[in-house]
Design an enzyme around this catalytic site. Structure first.
Site, PDB file in Angstrom:
ATOM      1  N   LYS A 218      65.777   3.979  82.413  1.00 12.39           N
ATOM      2  CA  LYS A 218      66.346   2.738  82.948  1.00 12.39           C
ATOM      3  C   LYS A 218      67.868   2.870  83.103  1.00 12.39           C
ATOM      4  O   LYS A 218      68.450   3.874  82.725  1.00 12.39           O
ATOM      5  CB  LYS A 218      65.995   1.572  82.028  1.00 12.39           C
ATOM      6  CG  LYS A 218      64.538   1.536  81.611  1.00 12.39           C
ATOM      7  CD  LYS A 218      63.543   1.354  82.757  1.00 12.39           C
ATOM      8  CE  LYS A 218      62.131   1.442  82.219  1.00 12.39           C
ATOM      9  NZ  LYS A 218      61.104   1.051  83.146  1.00 12.39           N
TER      10      LYS A 218
HETATM   11  C1  LIG Z   1      59.774   0.518  82.317  1.00 12.81           C
HETATM   12  C2  LIG Z   1      59.234  -0.770  82.677  1.00 12.81           C
HETATM   13  C3  LIG Z   1      58.589  -1.598  81.745  1.00 12.81           C
HETATM   14  C4  LIG Z   1      58.281  -1.148  80.358  1.00 12.81           C
HETATM   15  O1  LIG Z   1      59.422  -0.779  79.630  1.00 12.81           O
HETATM   16  P1  LIG Z   1      59.269   0.003  78.252  1.00 12.81           P
HETATM   17  O2  LIG Z   1      60.599  -0.183  77.608  1.00 12.81           O
HETATM   18  O3  LIG Z   1      58.992   1.434  78.604  1.00 12.81           O
HETATM   19  O4  LIG Z   1      58.162  -0.609  77.487  1.00 12.81           O
HETATM   20  C5  LIG Z   1      58.173  -2.854  82.138  1.00 12.81           C
HETATM   21  N1  LIG Z   1      58.359  -3.272  83.401  1.00 12.81           N
HETATM   22  C6  LIG Z   1      58.948  -2.506  84.344  1.00 12.81           C
HETATM   23  C7  LIG Z   1      59.142  -3.057  85.722  1.00 12.81           C
HETATM   24  C8  LIG Z   1      59.383  -1.223  84.019  1.00 12.81           C
HETATM   25  O5  LIG Z   1      59.944  -0.464  84.949  1.00 12.81           O
END
Ligand SMILES: *Cc1c(COP(=O)(O)O)cnc(C)c1O
Length: 446
Positions: A218
């Protein structure tokens, strides 16, 4: 009896010696390996740290430590940046979504609307919260289509999860208007758009709760991690309880329940101080990263020739876009596939978003866990839930044809904060060469 210490006799245990610190400098040195610090530098750091050996050992649990908690500091700085009263650090965005859904009262018998283009976790969280996910189309912004959102509402709909997908804000005016009209809870999934905004207001602050990811892929990261933000004290209290095995932090941790729904059994989604420290440093970089990505995206987008057959992804608010990517639509799947290959050959960081022959957990048509109503136990909860009244949604691979059509005609260009202006211009040149070859010369299109 007289022998008992409690009656004045001698104590059996005179004293216990000092305990060794649970965590010492060895752990820091181990961390340095992750940073690929050279052996020479590591030796110097170790020498320096040996001098500090008598120092107090770190307390890696967010609660009970005497130093200011890094997780607490992260929550405070995040809340300030987002301009909301409450932020809660958790161990992932999946956890954040589950805790926020539960905190908002989502549970057995409820339906929750999620877009067909998002990471699977947005839909999985609904099932884990024992509710039924209802999949809706995305529009040209590749975020939840407000019209299809409204079409999918039933009298069982409790909440909606708008996902600010690939860095772009949803149309929060339209979504909030519909949600308010039908009295729905709004849990924003901001995993891919941390720091973005819509009409000057940060994403995650429109609905009842906003959920963020600090996973490594992210915009900012602590390896794993997540955050929930809200303006609502009750949602904060319930999310906090759920995230800490219901250790029941409230004004009075051991007090009796003040209102139904305040005390209940929860999970352990706590964030560690290691994650908190890394996330805090990352958070302080966030706005500078966005500034660089936005500048690079603007430069690239402005340089691309306007050609008939090439459309840019719709931006509900271009200024609020985090600018992690640029998406263009081409007229058909064949041209799209060829153009992507040709751009890659030019060195352009281009890729497709959807290919029916490739498995990808970001597109609902691959979510057979949902489409086939798979569950962890044979009883089929929540799909077999007796509290659910009505007929379950019918899931199928082609239930959101507009979503699949858009995604299959998408060319996705990665935008890095690190591109130089020259690199941006080279990317533009590569895109223009390919687009002209496949779609013809620039038109007077405006
Ligand atoms: C990565 C992601 C998640 C989940 O995030 P985690 O921290 O890996 O649990 C949820 N929604 C979206 C749109 C994502 O890209």
């Amino acid at each position: 009896m007289q022998n008992l210490a409690i009656n004045g006799g001698p104590k059996a245990v005179k004293s216990l010696g000092p305990s060794q610190p649970k965590v010492g400098i060895e752990e820091i040195l181990e961390l340095l390996d992750l940073w690929h610090i050279s052996p020479e530098a590591k030796r110097k750091i170790e020498e320096t740290l040996q001098v500090e050996k008598g120092n107090k050992a770190p307390h890696l649990f967010r609660y009970y430590g005497t130093t200011p908690s890094k997780v607490r500091q992260l929550e405070e700085e995040f809340a300030r940046l987002m301009d909301v009263p409450y932020a809660l650090g958790v161990n992932s965005c999946t956890s954040a979504l589950i805790a926020a859904l539960v905190a908002c009262g989502v549970g057995p018998g409820c339906e929750v609307i999620v877009p067909g283009y998002t990471f699977f976790a947005s839909a999985a969280a609904v099932v884990v919260a024992k509710a039924i996910p209802v999949i809706a189309e995305v529009d040209d912004s590749l975020t939840l289509d407000p019209n299809d959102f409204e079409n999918k509402i039933t009298d069982r709909t409790k909440a909606v999860v708008p996902v600010h997908m690939r860095g772009m804000c949803c149309d929060m005016d339209a979504i909030m208007e519909i949600a308010n009209k039908y009295n729905l809870k709004v849990i924003e999934d901001v995993a891919q758009a941390c720091g973005g905004s819509f009409k000057g207001k940060r994403l995650g602050t429109f609905g009842d709760a906003g959920c963020f990811s600090l996973d490594f892929y992210k915009i900012i990261t602590s390896g794993e991690g997540g955050l929930i933000i809200t303006r609502d004290e009750w949602i904060y209290i319930r999310a906090q309880s759920y995230h800490d095995t219901a250790a029941c932090w409230r004004p009075d941790r051991f007090g009796r329940e003040r209102m139904p729904g305040e005390l209940f059994a929860g999970e352990n989604y706590r964030m560690s101080e290691l994650q908190g420290a890394v996330a805090l440093a990352q958070l302080r970089r966030l706005d500078a990263l966005l500034t660089k990505m936005r500048s690079n995206k603007n430069r690239i987008k402005a340089g691309i020739h306007k050609i008939n057959g090439l459309e840019f992804r719709k931006a509900p608010d271009a200024e609020g876009d985090t600018a992690i990517c640029l998406v263009m639509y081409l007229p058909d799947v064949e041209t799209t596939k060829k153009a992507i290959k040709a751009m890659q050959a030019e060195g352009v960081p281009a890729g497709g978003i959807y290919d029916a022959t490739v498995r990808d957990w970001h597109i609902y048509s691959n979510w057979e866990h949902i489409l086939e109503k798979k569950t962890a136990t044979n009883d089929g909860c929540p799909y077999s839930c007796p509290y659910y009244e009505g007929s379950l949604p019918t899931y199928s691979v082609d239930m959101c044809p507009h979503t699949l059509d858009l995604l299959s005609r998408s060319v996705h260009i990665d935008i890095s904060p690190d591109y130089t202006p020259q690199e941006c211009d080279a990317i533009v040149e590569g895109i223009n060469k390919v687009v002209q070859a496949y779609l013809g010369s620039p038109s007077t299109k405006n």
